[in-house]
Design a protein around this motif. Structure first.
Motif, PDB file in Angstrom:
ATOM      1  N   ALA A  21       3.257 -10.965  -6.031  1.00  0.00           N
ATOM      2  CA  ALA A  21       2.255 -10.150  -6.726  1.00  0.00           C
ATOM      3  C   ALA A  21       1.074  -9.851  -5.805  1.00  0.00           C
ATOM      4  CB  ALA A  21       1.784 -10.852  -7.998  1.00  0.00           C
ATOM      5  N   SER A  25      -0.029  -6.084  -4.633  1.00  0.00           N
ATOM      6  CA  SER A  25      -1.390  -5.595  -4.883  1.00  0.00           C
ATOM      7  C   SER A  25      -2.024  -5.072  -3.607  1.00  0.00           C
ATOM      8  CB  SER A  25      -2.258  -6.705  -5.478  1.00  0.00           C
ATOM      9  OG  SER A  25      -1.745  -7.120  -6.713  1.00  0.00           O
ATOM     10  N   ASP A  30      -4.940  -2.223  -4.223  1.00  0.00           N
ATOM     11  CA  ASP A  30      -5.700  -2.715  -5.381  1.00  0.00           C
ATOM     12  C   ASP A  30      -6.352  -4.042  -4.993  1.00  0.00           C
ATOM     13  OD1 ASP A  30      -6.663  -3.677  -7.778  1.00  0.00           O
ATOM     14  OD2 ASP A  30      -4.784  -3.400  -8.878  1.00  0.00           O
ATOM     15  N   TRP A  31      -7.526  -3.962  -4.375  1.00  0.00           N
ATOM     16  CA  TRP A  31      -8.170  -5.153  -3.830  1.00  0.00           C
ATOM     17  C   TRP A  31      -8.698  -6.090  -4.900  1.00  0.00           C
ATOM     18  CZ3 TRP A  31      -7.146  -7.059   0.633  1.00  0.00           C
ATOM     19  CH2 TRP A  31      -6.630  -6.214   1.624  1.00  0.00           C
ATOM     20  N   ALA A  32      -9.075  -5.578  -6.050  1.00  0.00           N
ATOM     21  CA  ALA A  32      -9.544  -6.470  -7.125  1.00  0.00           C
ATOM     22  C   ALA A  32      -8.402  -7.379  -7.574  1.00  0.00           C
ATOM     23  CB  ALA A  32     -10.088  -5.657  -8.296  1.00  0.00           C
ATOM     24  N   THR A  33      -7.245  -6.786  -7.793  1.00  0.00           N
ATOM     25  CA  THR A  33      -6.078  -7.576  -8.194  1.00  0.00           C
ATOM     26  C   THR A  33      -5.613  -8.460  -7.042  1.00  0.00           C
ATOM     27  OG1 THR A  33      -5.415  -5.866  -9.768  1.00  0.00           O
ATOM     28  CG2 THR A  33      -3.724  -7.452  -9.108  1.00  0.00           C
ATOM     29  N   ALA A  34      -5.620  -7.927  -5.828  1.00  0.00           N
ATOM     30  CA  ALA A  34      -5.187  -8.706  -4.670  1.00  0.00           C
ATOM     31  C   ALA A  34      -6.039  -9.955  -4.498  1.00  0.00           C
ATOM     32  CB  ALA A  34      -5.235  -7.846  -3.405  1.00  0.00           C
ATOM     33  N   THR A  35      -7.340  -9.801  -4.648  1.00  0.00           N
ATOM     34  CA  THR A  35      -8.242 -10.949  -4.518  1.00  0.00           C
ATOM     35  C   THR A  35      -7.949 -11.990  -5.588  1.00  0.00           C
ATOM     36  OG1 THR A  35      -9.942  -9.562  -3.526  1.00  0.00           O
ATOM     37  CG2 THR A  35     -10.663 -11.646  -4.484  1.00  0.00           C
ATOM     38  N   ALA A  36      -7.732 -11.535  -6.808  1.00  0.00           N
ATOM     39  CA  ALA A  36      -7.414 -12.459  -7.907  1.00  0.00           C
ATOM     40  C   ALA A  36      -6.072 -13.149  -7.662  1.00  0.00           C
ATOM     41  CB  ALA A  36      -7.396 -11.710  -9.237  1.00  0.00           C
ATOM     42  N   GLU A  37      -5.074 -12.386  -7.210  1.00  0.00           N
ATOM     43  CA  GLU A  37      -3.752 -12.966  -6.948  1.00  0.00           C
ATOM     44  C   GLU A  37      -3.805 -13.940  -5.777  1.00  0.00           C
ATOM     45  OE1 GLU A  37      -1.268 -12.921  -8.874  1.00  0.00           O
ATOM     46  OE2 GLU A  37      -1.776 -11.244 -10.174  1.00  0.00           O
ATOM     47  N   ARG A  40      -5.221 -17.106  -7.122  1.00  0.00           N
ATOM     48  CA  ARG A  40      -4.216 -17.739  -7.989  1.00  0.00           C
ATOM     49  C   ARG A  40      -3.117 -18.384  -7.144  1.00  0.00           C
ATOM     50  NH1 ARG A  40      -0.073 -16.189 -12.160  1.00  0.00           N
ATOM     51  NH2 ARG A  40       0.371 -14.287 -11.017  1.00  0.00           N
TER      52      ARG A  40
END
Length: 145
Positions: A21, A25, A30-37, A40
């Motif tokens: 994931a 990302s 999609d850096w916002a999602t990449a940072t969250a992933e 995680r």
């Protein structure tokens, strides 16, 4: 496959899914999602390492009397991966997709080789040597947050 091997192999797959994931990302920009992933993934990996380093490896070492063998190699590889984790964080902070994806390629190779050794050798050996303690060990593993 015994309960310990099944649990730890399943945890490898969980970490792999988060890793995929993350890569997707970054590839999508999609850096916002990449940072969250990324966070995680790093949390999942640190939990996995904690289970191994604080529960599984000591149980193996106590049962076999081997503390310079496979667990030492696994700990060394954990340290190598932690170095890559730090580099991933840095490239993510810079939003450098090329560097981050290059690092994920390196990390993927390291993880695949590492996981194979654990799943094919260390986990089954641990299952054999801990015997009746396997249930208590599994309970302790599952309790790690």
């Amino acid at each position: 496959m015994s309960a310990l091997t099944t649990y730890m192999t399943s945890d490898h797959r969980r970490c792999d899914d988060i890793f995929a994931a993350l890569e997707n990302s970054v590839g999508d920009g999609d850096w916002a999602t990449a940072t969250a992933e990324l966070e995680r993934f790093l949390q999942a990996m640190e939990r996995h390492f904690q289970i191994e380093e604080e529960i599984l490896f000591p149980a193996f070492e106590q049962a076999t009397g081997m503390d310079m063998g496979p667990t030492r190699v696994m700990r060394s590889e954990h340290q190598q991966m932690r170095g890559l984790f730090a580099e991933l964080r840095e490239s993510s902070a810079r939003q450098d997709a090329d560097e981050l994806l290059g690092l994920t390629e390196t990390l993927l190779l390291v993880m695949q080789q590492h996981n194979l050794k654990e799943e094919q050798v260390l986990y089954p050996m641990t299952d054999q040597v801990v015997g009746d303690d396997a249930g208590a060990l599994l309970d302790r593993m599952q309790a790690v947050q």
